[in-house]
Design an enzyme around this catalytic site. Structure first.
Site, PDB file in Angstrom:
ATOM      1  N   SER A  21      10.987 -15.878   0.126  1.00  0.00           N
ATOM      2  CA  SER A  21       9.674 -16.370  -0.301  1.00  0.00           C
ATOM      3  C   SER A  21       9.058 -15.533  -1.413  1.00  0.00           C
ATOM      4  CB  SER A  21       8.707 -16.431   0.903  1.00  0.00           C
ATOM      5  OG  SER A  21       9.248 -17.222   1.936  1.00  0.00           O
ATOM      6  N   ARG A  22       9.892 -14.861  -2.170  1.00  0.00           N
ATOM      7  CA  ARG A  22       9.437 -14.011  -3.278  1.00  0.00           C
ATOM      8  C   ARG A  22       8.573 -12.843  -2.803  1.00  0.00           C
ATOM      9  NH1 ARG A  22      13.020 -16.318  -5.315  1.00  0.00           N
ATOM     10  NH2 ARG A  22      13.127 -17.258  -7.390  1.00  0.00           N
TER      11      ARG A  22
END
Length: 213
Positions: A190-191
């Site tokens: 999710s970065r």
């Protein structure tokens, strides 16, 4: 372009990274990561992007090969009269990036680059293959040439001049980077990547902190 590059993305999930898992010495931590990259057989594990800037602050970047970590300094070799050589000699502050996508890792290093001692450059130059030594004489690196035949003719010229023993040119040698900022980046889902930053204080001591992704 037919491919929508904005849609290209990858979720990272191989490993995590926490401050408690990192050594207090970032150079030692880097050596661990570099060794893991080498053992993982990633392509060109010692390749690093070196960024420098000219007298107007205009940056430029290129990929070179790390040739050693000695006395806590990162060493690479180049032509001192090349674009990067001239920039570094005029403004020694550089930025270096290692990227090992197979391990979902990046290391970003900032610091000051100075020439290594002449005998250090001599020793490394002597270890190079014969053709690489001749190439150091043949290439007036970063200068404009009319065609490839120019460099090939110069290579032939210096091959004849130095049939066996090739001395190191004065314009060729090493730089050693003394870092004052080193960041370790580990890709996460999710970065929400893990980023551990080391900074050196005025007493030469390293501090360690987590950064927001």
């Amino acid at each position: 372009m037919k491919t929508n590059i904005a849609d290209i993305r990858k979720d990272y999930a191989k490993k995590d990274l926490d401050t408690k898992d990192c050594l207090d010495d970032p150079i030692a931590q880097f050596e661990i990561w570099l060794d893991e990259a080498i053992k993982s057989e990633v392509p060109e594990p010692t390749a690093m992007i070196v960024s420098s800037a000219d007298e107007n602050g205009r940056p430029s970047s290129r990929t070179v090969l790390l040739k050693g970590v000695e006395d806590k300094k990162f060493i690479f070799y180049t032509n001192y009269t090349s674009r990067k050589g001239k920039q570094i000699l005029a403004n020694p502050y550089v930025s270096v990036t290692f990227f090992w996508p197979e391990l979902e890792r990046q290391v970003q290093i900032e610091g000051k680059a100075l020439k290594v001692a002449s005998d250090t450059s001599d020793k490394y130059f002597e270890s190079r293959p014969y053709k690489s030594k001749v190439g150091a004489w043949a290439s007036e690196q970063s200068t404009v040439i009319n065609s490839r035949s120019v460099i090939m003719e110069r290579f032939a010229k210096f091959s004849l001049k130095y049939l066996t023993s090739v001395p190191r040119p004065d314009h060729w040698g090493g730089f050693e980077i003394e870092a004052d900022r080193i960041e370790f980046w580990q890709g996460r889902p999710s970065r929400l990547h893990d980023r551990i930053l080391y900074t050196k204080d005025e007493n030469g001591e390293w501090g360690k902190n987590r950064l927001a992704p």
